[in-house]
Design an enzyme around this catalytic site. Structure first.
Site, mmCIF file in Angstrom:
data_model
loop_
_atom_site.group_PDB
_atom_site.id
_atom_site.type_symbol
_atom_site.label_atom_id
_atom_site.label_comp_id
_atom_site.label_asym_id
_atom_site.label_seq_id
_atom_site.Cartn_x
_atom_site.Cartn_y
_atom_site.Cartn_z
ATOM 1 N N ARG A 161 -14.589 -1.369 -3.425
ATOM 2 C CA ARG A 161 -14.159 -2.603 -2.788
ATOM 3 C C ARG A 161 -14.225 -2.366 -1.282
ATOM 4 N NH1 ARG A 161 -8.194 -4.829 -3.632
ATOM 5 N NH2 ARG A 161 -7.626 -3.092 -2.278
ATOM 6 N N CYS B 156 -8.171 -5.918 -12.469
ATOM 7 C CA CYS B 156 -7.791 -4.645 -11.847
ATOM 8 C C CYS B 156 -6.407 -4.703 -11.198
ATOM 9 C CB CYS B 156 -8.832 -4.205 -10.826
ATOM 10 S SG CYS B 156 -8.962 -5.330 -9.427
ATOM 11 N N HIS C 107 0.819 -1.209 0.000
ATOM 12 C CA HIS C 107 0.000 0.000 0.000
ATOM 13 C C HIS C 107 0.849 1.254 0.000
ATOM 14 C CE1 HIS C 107 0.290 -0.512 4.440
ATOM 15 N NE2 HIS C 107 0.411 0.783 4.383
HETATM 16 C C1 PEP Z 1 -4.879 -7.174 -6.431
HETATM 17 O O1 PEP Z 1 -4.639 -7.951 -5.517
HETATM 18 O O2 PEP Z 1 -4.566 -7.378 -7.631
HETATM 19 C C2 PEP Z 1 -5.587 -5.922 -6.168
HETATM 20 C C3 PEP Z 1 -6.030 -5.147 -7.140
HETATM 21 O O3 PEP Z 1 -5.723 -5.569 -4.875
HETATM 22 P P1 PEP Z 1 -4.547 -4.871 -4.017
HETATM 23 O O4 PEP Z 1 -3.405 -4.570 -4.936
HETATM 24 O O5 PEP Z 1 -5.158 -3.663 -3.416
HETATM 25 O O6 PEP Z 1 -4.245 -5.945 -3.025
HETATM 26 MG MG MG Z 2 -5.460 -7.647 -3.547
#
Ligand code: PEP
Ligand code: MG
Length: 754
Positions: free
Chosen positions: A514, A684, A372
């Site tokens: 989400r 995504c 993050h």
């Molecule tokens: C993923 O896991 O590909 C995703 C889009 O979620 P994050 O990167 O926020 O874990």
């Molecule tokens: Mg993820």
């Protein structure tokens, strides 16, 4: 009383910090302000001591001031204790008639019979109670209650910081040895890209051990007076308040009170007194600041609590600012502006601070980066490279550094050849204005097949950019960011304000929320005290939400309310079983029911979908398609769990292969099943914006991609450069291979792509 207006005003705690010389004054100011704004005769704050299970009156406006510190209630005792025990708002028209009412002689509250007690909580931990009282007959309305629930959650911020400061005055244990790092002869370091971009600027090394030592061992040439110290305190306060205001204007969703701890320490009488006492015994003021700050830092470095450790950075940062203001009065003391910051620790709030001060780039040394942090850096357009070389921490401040966060290179004091290349690459980068001119409202392949190009949103600033670049909607709003950077769980009302802004920025377009994806490497420092052995597989994501239903429900309600008139989609992260999906869906349906019964405007028919991030979903994908209305494939986690490779561990990065044959075949199977069941499926994860994988995704039947706004134009151009027939041929060729090397050969053949 307008609840949103009140929220903004309370959020702006700068008003409260100003002129508050101590924590007590601060709480007093808070009750004054809330009483005034809510037209209540009485406003009181009780703080809770979990060890004793007792509430103590800490501040009041309207009751006998002498009762502060003396009136105490057990958890569950009286209406106030009951509100906290049951974690629910207690509202009474005629409090003294309630059998739970507890009379305290000498408190003089008998005249105020309209009574409202709101629990102050940090998530599920109890912190205290906010009590408001009005004269009999002036009872509290539903609108009052809604606004005041927000106030109670905002107060949690102040109280959290107050407790943090009180904790700071506990006696310290030992002083660990301070290490210093020797500067090294470094020219080039190969790192990993966390957030793309370029920067060429002087280095500024932030290393707790080093700067603590630097502070403590620094020789100060000048002698300074106590007046100069006081002026430096005022100047530092002004600067921090200005910074806070600036960052809130720019990042209202994420940056709530990120300088709160700094300002609290600056107002803390004990901290200032300690410094003043040292100055009075003849210690030079900058040395006194360094010593006292050093003591505070040592205390907190030793803490097991993540929240406390995060505060260490704040104290250190504050000490540097204070000393700089003391010794360079009147000069620009924006410490990080125009610098490449080299550091080994970085919390999301640090990144927000660096961004608000316009640091040029960040080099993170020694891994430890959470995904993050990288995602946040991208949203802040802060170039960031992760490098393994600890020698970088030994660089003297001011060393010119070139960060090429396009490919992950860090050049130390680069020569003219390198600089020339850098400048020519800079010219090729397109400005936002240029991107706006080039982007088309609809994305199509070269043979005219339409592809939906959605945006991934982390911060509201992303949404502004995405809207300007005419994205077709939001494919993934990572709701965790307002949670990660705060010091407590945001309330329903706070979330509603943030979510509404997102929805308003995308009129007529689908917006996919989400639900909270906390845990794993997305640590909520105020919640995740317990170190899990395996956080990526621990109490996280939808598991966390289902285990903490009140928090989950608040979020879902805020989303439903914000999306009242929108094309609203809600999806759940890390779904591992049909049962889990059904439980999460149940929470949404219950929330819809609750909102309908309360007559609150909301979206009663959001599309309910799920992220595909776990291999356990693949075998059940047809069954999932009977339940979920849409799928969004999170390739970042899907690859991590399919291959058992930690996505945040640099040393295994070579094993993290999006084109591993099992990953490719599983993706193909998911998309086939979704399309066969007429369920929309999008991608995504980062694979969606990587040009080499886009043909494969289209070739297996994906027609919706969701990417960071910075990649919208590039992805559109990649899609426009190929036909579906070519993409299908490439995908088939890749799926036919069982060896990674063969697949890499196909990926590497430029002719196959276009
Ligand atoms: C993923 O896991 O590909 C995703 C889009 O979620 P994050 O990167 O926020 O874990
Ligand atoms: Mg993820």
């Amino acid at each position: 009383m307008d609840s949103e207006q009140l929220l903004y005003e309370v959020n702006d705690l700068n008003h409260l910090f100003r002129e508050s010389a101590s924590v007590e004054t601060l709480l007093n100011k808070a009750v004054e302000m809330v009483a005034d704004r809510t037209h209540s005769a009485v406003c009181s704050v009780y703080l809770y001591d979990p060890a004793e299970r007792m509430l103590t009156l800490r501040a009041t406006r309207g009751l006998n001031p002498e009762s502060v510190g003396k009136v105490r209630l057990r958890l569950g005792q009286g209406l106030t204790g009951l509100a906290l025990q049951e974690m629910k708002t207690v509202c009474e028209k005629d409090a003294s008639r309630n059998p739970n009412y507890k009379f305290f002689p000498g408190l003089f509250e008998e005249r105020f019979d309209a009574f409202l007690a709101l629990p102050i909580a940090r998530g599920i931990s109890k912190m205290g109670v906010l009590v408001l009282q009005r004269s009999t007959g002036e009872s509290f309305t539903d609108a009052d209650i809604k606004a005041l629930e927000t106030v109670a959650s905002q107060l949690a911020h102040i109280i959290e910081n107050a407790q943090f400061l009180m904790g700071m005055h506990e006696p310290r244990s030992e002083h660990p040895e301070v290490q210093t790092t020797a500067p090294a002869q470094l020219k080039f370091v190969r790192g990993r890209v966390a957030s793309e971009g370029f920067a060429y600027a002087p280095a500024m090394v932030i290393d707790k051990q080093k700067s603590l030592s630097f502070l403590l061992h620094r020789e100060f040439e000048g002698r300074y007076s106590i007046e100069q110290f006081r002026e430096a305190v005022t100047r530092t306060t002004d600067q921090l308040e200005e910074l806070q205001e600036r960052v809130e204007n720019k990042l209202s969703d994420a940056a709530s009170l990120i300088f709160a701890a700094h300002l609290m320490i600056l107002k803390d009488k004990a901290f200032l007194d300690k410094i003043v006492r040292r100055i009075e015994t003849g210690v030079n003021p900058p040395v006194a600041v360094a010593e006292v700050s050093g003591e505070f830092i040592q205390t907190f470095l030793a803490s097991d609590n993540a929240y406390m450790r995060e505060k260490v950075n704040d104290i250190e940062d504050l000490a540097i600012r204070l000393v700089n203001n003391l010794i360079s009065a009147g000069e620009d003391t924006q410490v990080y502006r125009g610098h490449v910051v080299v550091t080994r620790d970085l919390f999301p709030s640090d990144l927000l601070k660096l961004s608000s001060e316009e640091a040029s780039a960040v080099v993170l040394v020694g891994g430890g980066v959470t995904s993050h942090i990288a995602i946040l850096a991208r949203s802040l357009a802060m170039p960031m490279v992760i490098a393994d070389s600890f020698d970088l921490l030994g660089l003297p401040d001011g060393t010119p550094i070139l960060v090429d966060a396009q490919i992950g290179n860090v050049f130390v004091d680069p020569d003219d050849n390198v600089l020339e290349k850098f400048h020519s690459q800079q010219k090729v980068r397109l400005s936002l204005e240029e991107q706006k001119k080039l982007i088309q409202p609809q994305t199509r392949t070269s043979d005219g097949v339409p592809v939906q190009l959605l945006a991934n949103i982390n911060l509201l600033t992303d949404a502004v950019l995405a809207a300007e670049l005419q994205c077709n909607g939001v494919g993934l709003y990572r709701t965790e960011f307002p949670f990660i950077v705060r010091t407590t769980f945001p309330s329903e009302a706070e979330q509603f304000v943030i979510y509404s802004r997102l929805v308003q920025s995308m009129p007529g377009k689908p917006v996919t929320f989400r639900t909270l994806d906390a845990g794993g490497d997305k640590i909520l420092s105020y919640y995740h005290d317990v170190q899990e052995q395996n956080p990526a597989m621990g109490m996280r994501s939808i598991r966390f939400s289902l285990q903490n239903r009140p928090i989950f429900r608040e979020q879902v309600r805020a989303i439903l309310r914000a999306g009242a008139d929108a094309d609203l989609r809600i999806m759940f992260p890390m779904i591992s079983s049909i049962d889990e999906f059904c439980q999460a869906r149940e929470v949404v349906l219950e929330s819809i029911d609750g909102l309908s019964r309360q007559g609150i405007a909301h979206n009663g028919k959001p599309k309910l979908g799920m992220m595909v991030e776990l291999p356990s979903v693949v075998e059940l994908i047809e069954d999932f398609a009977a339940e979920a209305e849409f799928f969004s494939i999170g390739t970042n986690d899907f690859i991590q769990f399919m291959l058992g490779v930690d996505r945040t561990n640099d040393s295994v990065a070579d094993f993290y292969l999006p084109h591993h044959p099992s990953v490719l075949r599983a993706l193909s199977r998911i998309v086939r099943a979704a399309n066969g069941s007429k369920r929309e499926v999008s991608v995504c994860g980062d694979m969606a914006h990587e040009p080499q994988y886009v043909p494969f995704l289209l070739g297996i039947g994906v027609r919706t991609l969701s990417v960071d706004p910075a990649y919208l134009l590039r992805t559109q151009q990649t899609i426009a450069g190929m036909s579906i027939r070519q993409a299908e041929a490439m995908a088939q060729a890749m799926l036919a291979q069982s060896r990674t090397r063969e697949i890499e050969t196909i990926l590497g053949e430029p002719g196959t792509m276009v």
